[in-house]
Design a protein around this motif. Structure first.
Motif, PDB file in Angstrom:
ATOM      1  N   UNK A   1      47.366 -49.265 -24.615  1.00 20.53           N
ATOM      2  CA  UNK A   1      45.903 -49.181 -24.552  1.00 20.53           C
ATOM      3  C   UNK A   1      45.370 -50.468 -23.945  1.00 20.53           C
ATOM      4  N   UNK A   2      44.211 -50.367 -23.340  1.00 21.17           N
ATOM      5  CA  UNK A   2      43.624 -51.574 -22.784  1.00 21.17           C
ATOM      6  C   UNK A   2      42.309 -51.865 -23.487  1.00 21.17           C
ATOM      7  N   UNK A   3      41.869 -53.067 -23.322  1.00 21.07           N
ATOM      8  CA  UNK A   3      40.575 -53.441 -23.888  1.00 21.07           C
ATOM      9  C   UNK A   3      39.839 -54.314 -22.872  1.00 21.07           C
ATOM     10  N   UNK A   4      38.538 -54.398 -23.059  1.00 18.37           N
ATOM     11  CA  UNK A   4      37.727 -55.204 -22.144  1.00 18.37           C
ATOM     12  C   UNK A   4      37.496 -56.577 -22.765  1.00 18.37           C
ATOM     13  N   UNK A   5      37.748 -57.582 -21.991  1.00 19.94           N
ATOM     14  CA  UNK A   5      37.464 -58.936 -22.467  1.00 19.94           C
ATOM     15  C   UNK A   5      36.501 -59.620 -21.506  1.00 19.94           C
ATOM     16  N   UNK A   6      35.534 -60.249 -22.097  1.00 16.40           N
ATOM     17  CA  UNK A   6      34.537 -60.961 -21.283  1.00 16.40           C
ATOM     18  C   UNK A   6      34.905 -62.427 -21.147  1.00 16.40           C
ATOM     19  N   UNK A   7      34.589 -62.962 -19.999  1.00 16.85           N
ATOM     20  CA  UNK A   7      34.724 -64.400 -19.812  1.00 16.85           C
ATOM     21  C   UNK A   7      33.310 -64.949 -19.656  1.00 16.85           C
ATOM     22  N   UNK A   8      32.956 -65.828 -20.575  1.00 17.12           N
ATOM     23  CA  UNK A   8      31.615 -66.416 -20.548  1.00 17.12           C
ATOM     24  C   UNK A   8      31.676 -67.773 -19.878  1.00 17.12           C
ATOM     25  N   UNK A   9      30.648 -68.077 -19.143  1.00 17.36           N
ATOM     26  CA  UNK A   9      30.626 -69.350 -18.424  1.00 17.36           C
ATOM     27  C   UNK A   9      30.706 -70.516 -19.404  1.00 17.36           C
ATOM     28  N   UNK A  10      31.748 -71.331 -19.262  1.00 17.87           N
ATOM     29  CA  UNK A  10      31.854 -72.486 -20.161  1.00 17.87           C
ATOM     30  C   UNK A  10      31.058 -73.683 -19.650  1.00 17.87           C
ATOM     31  N   UNK A  11      30.884 -74.648 -20.525  1.00 18.27           N
ATOM     32  CA  UNK A  11      30.343 -75.943 -20.101  1.00 18.27           C
ATOM     33  C   UNK A  11      31.463 -76.652 -19.365  1.00 18.27           C
TER      34      UNK A  11
END
Lengths: 485, 379
Positions: free
Chosen positions: A3-13
């Motif tokens: 199964x797959x899942x969605x992962x978000x990458x948030x803009x880091x400092x």
């Protein structure tokens, strides 16, 4: 088949206290398979252009931001479809906010607790200074860069940003009970000339922030003017209930960035240039304008003025034009380049107009030659054209003196900044009923404040005062015009 | 740790000050014979060379992974060591376990060699703690952010070693910029006056953030200590063997009562000062290319290749080691628990302290005031 899942990458400092970065380019497209640490984007911060390595191995599911966009730290910029097993990221990238509460003394041996059943997992919360941590109050604290790459100027974020303390920010709890900013408060905030930070305590500051209240506007009743929790709550209760749209505006983005361009840019440049070249002097005069208001009423009933729009501005504009006759120095210009004073023998009367695009000051050419009816027509056309955003450049240039009618906003007085190149500007306050001494008796009269700013290089206090006194005399008793023409 | 041989007596070799750049391996990977220093590395056999290569490769990988973790928001900051692998591995691999090391913030490679766990290396840069490891466990002080201060700590520790009558040596790492700081100069005064068993190991990476070394000193950095009466050596910091030879001489001198030594390891910071820095704003890219040609790992790679030591098997082993270390660093970093606000009081004193307890109580009540019902008031 995993199964797959969605992962978000948030803009880091990306560099010690930054609040935003611009996406310069994407190095991957939706559907691309990426490996861990593969460069996926190029990003520019206030300090450097850096490459962003992918925090996951997987397939690019969505690019949330376009190249050229300035993105706030903490916002998702890309989503990946990754194996649910979590093995792709070299040992369990997981919801970083979901860490256990164990102290630093705890054992940090590499665990592999991938958060299997969560649909969306966010990463990159660490080290974010997050605008959430900064208060939206206060003048921007500017730091001069001392070394390259260090001490970047803090932009638009109240005061120097602090790293967020994870759990402290609790926007949700505020939403159930918190009225957002009411309109007047918002307006006052927008133009609020914020100086010293009001005295309060951090929990109260937080409460104010959650309620969307600018502490600058709250009167402190505690010792030494300290703003208490009660003060904030009272202030919050005093402001009217917000509409739906206001709530969403207040709750959504914590700040909105608009490129400085167009009218705003022009206005800013003009104001800065004016404020820092012409030494401004502002004088005030409060006048009983009952007679003017009576005149206005009479004229409105006069057939000759049928179809003409007559307002206090119409009369005041005419009064300014009349008063200028004996005080021409207010209708002049300082020509720095040729070291000459230009005395205009005509009046191009500028009227400050609030338009959808911002402040403009179109002017009425040769206004001194116009009859009251012509002036009325010109004023109506000018404001209609300005509000429609159709003012032509020629209408905006060549002004010799200006009027700003702040009275329509319910304001009494101000210290207007000169339209660049002009020697004077008159601000008309609101006409209000007020107690006034007439023949040594207290009476209820219609009163208006006049504020006059003039360029002290061109106009001495005497001339400025005489002009203002003349203007006031006309508005107090329009028959005085007889003595001036 | 590795045993240091005793090939000669350091007291019998001249107290050099700077002088020619000591090089035992050329940038092309050729072993250069040196009459004075060969003897100090003659015990380093093939296997030892391969292990140096492995360590250098692994710490470069740690550096790359940590840089990526910072870009991914998992570390708040990282000071890259790229280009300084030979200087860090050559010096730290010359130390004994009982020697004490005082590093700056860039010596993550040294920390790895001394035995710091990867999570301990990452912890400070993640902002999760103000310290990474127990200094007494691995005889490595916590990284010093203040430029050059650790040279004073090292000198003081070395004076203590003298008082104890031990033959432990002390080594302080700092950079070129630190030699302009008062602390380093004061440390050299005291080290010379007391003939303290301390080695000042200066990694001259040419840039003090954006300030080039040439504007800070009109003489070579290795010439500065002579004013304090401290002998010095100037070595090719990208040549792991030269670094080892010089460090061994200096440590030997310290153990034998010969006093302090200053080593200038001439190297180059290939990356930014930290992940918050943009060196392209102040640095000529041609300079970077010049130094890329002198790369410390590439140089050792060539030497090993010439010696026929670089087998496929060996390279695969090194690569898998580096990958495993990187994966462990990543995992331990991402899974690291956040510190809690009250943790700040945990390590002020080693024993219970009523004053700290009181402050902790106050702070705890202050924190609670954020979540209290509004009628409680926050004044």
């Amino acid at each position: 088949m995993t199964a797959t899942m969605i992962k978000e990458f948030r803009l880091p400092d990306l560099g010690e206290g930054l609040t935003e970065s611009e996406i310069l380019s994407w190095k991957v497209a939706v559907g691309d398979t990426v490996t861990l640490n593969q460069v996926i984007a190029e990003v520019e911060t206030a300090k450097a252009v850096v490459e962003l390595p992918s925090p996951f191995a997987g397939v690019v599911a969505e690019l949330h931001e376009q190249p050229g966009t300035v993105v706030e730290v903490g916002k998702p910029i890309v989503s990946f479809e990754v194996d649910d097993a979590g093995s792709s990221n070299g040992g369990g990238v997981s919801d970083t906010r979901d860490r256990s509460a164990a102290g630093p003394a705890g054992n940090q041996s590499a665990g592999n607790h991938s958060s299997g059943d969560r649909a969306v997992v966010e990463t990159s919360t660490k080290g974010s200074p997050s605008t959430a941590g900064a208060e939206a109050v206060g003048a921007p604290a500017k730091r001069e860069p001392n070394l390259v790459g260090y001490g970047a100027v803090v932009e638009h974020s109240g005061r120097p940003t602090r790293r967020a303390r994870g759990q402290v920010q609790d926007v949700k709890s505020a939403s159930s009970e918190a009225p957002a900013l009411s309109e007047p408060a918002a307006a006052r905030q927008a133009e609020g000339d914020v100086s010293e930070r009001p005295r309060s305590t951090p929990p109260v500051r937080k409460l104010a922030r959650d309620l969307g209240i600018n502490l600058e506007l709250v009167r402190g009743t505690g010792p030494g003017g300290l703003i208490t929790r009660e003060d904030v709550q009272n202030f919050s209760g005093a402001t009217e209930a917000p509409s739906e749209t206001q709530v969403s505006a207040a709750r959504g983005e914590r700040e909105t960035r608009t490129p400085i361009k167009g009218v705003r840019k022009f206005t800013a440049a003009a104001m800065v240039q004016s404020a820092f070249t012409a030494p401004h002097v502002t004088e005030f005069l409060t006048v009983d304008v009952t007679a003017t208001m009576e005149l206005l009423a009479r004229l409105k009933g006069n057939k000759a003025f049928d179809g003409y729009k007559l307002t206090p501005l119409t009369i005041a504009a005419k009064a300014v034009l009349v008063a200028l006759r004996n005080n021409p120095s207010l209708n002049s210009r300082w020509d720095e380049a040729s070291q000459e004073i230009v005395q205009f023998n005509y009046v191009n009367l500028g009227i400050a107009a609030a338009t959808p695009r911002g402040l403009t000051v179109p002017n009425i050419k040769d206004a001194d030659r116009l009859t009251l009816r012509e002036l009325s027509t010109a004023l109506t056309e000018l404001t209609d054209t300005a509000r429609a955003g159709k003012t032509s450049p020629s209408e905006l240039s060549g002004g010799t003196i200006s009027i700003t009618n702040i009275g329509v906003f319910g304001i009494d007085a101000g210290t207007p900044i000169l339209n660049p190149g002009e020697a004077a500007i008159v601000a008309l306050g609101a006409v209000r009923k007020a107690p006034w001494v007439v023949n040594d008796q207290l009476a209820v009269r219609q009163v208006m404040s006049l504020s006059l700013s003039f360029d002290h290089r061109l106009v001495d206090g005497e001339q400025g005062s005489r002009f203002l006194a003349d203007l006031g005399a006309i508005l107090a008793d329009p028959a005085m015009v007889m003595t001036m023409i | 740790m590795h045993h240091t041989p005793d090939p000669g007596h350091s007291a019998q070799i001249p107290l050099r000050t700077g002088g020619d750049l000591l090089q035992l391996v050329s940038p092309e990977g050729e072993r250069i014979s040196h009459p004075e220093f060969d003897i100090w590395v003659k015990d380093i056999g093939d296997e030892h060379l391969c292990s140096l290569y492995e360590d250098m490769t692994v710490i470069r990988r740690i550096d790359a992974e940590a840089t990526a973790l910072q870009r991914q928001g998992e570390l708040a900051l990282w000071p890259p060591l790229l280009g300084q692998e030979a200087a860090q591995i050559g010096s730290s691999r010359s130390l004994r376990d009982d020697d004490f090391v005082f590093p700056s913030y860039r010596e993550s490679g040294v920390a790895y060699v001394r035995g710091a766990h990867l999570s301990e290396i990452a912890r400070v840069w993640r902002g999760n703690a103000s310290y990474g490891w127990d200094p007494l466990r691995i005889n490595l002080a916590t990284p010093q952010i203040i430029i050059g201060s650790q040279s004073l700590h090292a000198t003081g520790y070395a004076m203590g070693v003298q008082l104890d009558g031990a033959n432990t040596a002390v080594l302080a790492y700092f950079g070129d910029g630190a030699t302009s700081e008062g602390d380093v100069n004061e440390a050299m005064v005291f080290a010379a006056s007391y003939q303290a068993p301390v080695v000042f190991f200066c990694q001259n990476n040419h840039w003090a953030i954006s300030e080039p070394v040439r504007v800070q000193s009109h003489v070579q950095l290795a010439d500065r200590p002579s004013g304090f009466g401290i002998p010095s050596m100037r070595v090719d910091g990208n040549d792991v063997l030269a670094v080892m030879a010089a460090t061994r001489v200096a440590l030997d001198r310290a153990r034998k009562g010969g006093g302090p030594t200053f080593i200038e390891a001439v190297t180059y910071r290939m990356g930014p000062h930290t992940t918050a820095d943009d060196p392209t704003r102040y640095r000529d890219p041609i300079e970077l290319e010049d130094w890329a040609a002198k790369d410390p790992i590439l140089r050792l790679h060539k030497l090993l290749e010439a010696k026929g030591l670089l087998t496929e098997d060996m390279e695969a082993r090194v690569k898998s080691k580096a990958d495993a270390v990187a994966a462990e660093l990543r995992a331990s970093c991402i899974d690291m628990p956040d510190p809690q606000p009250l943790d700040v009081f945990n390590h002020v004193y080693s024993t219970p302290n009523s004053w700290i307890e009181r402050q902790k109580d106050h702070y705890s009540r202050y924190l609670n005031s954020f979540n209290q019902p509004v009628e409680e008031g926050a004044l």
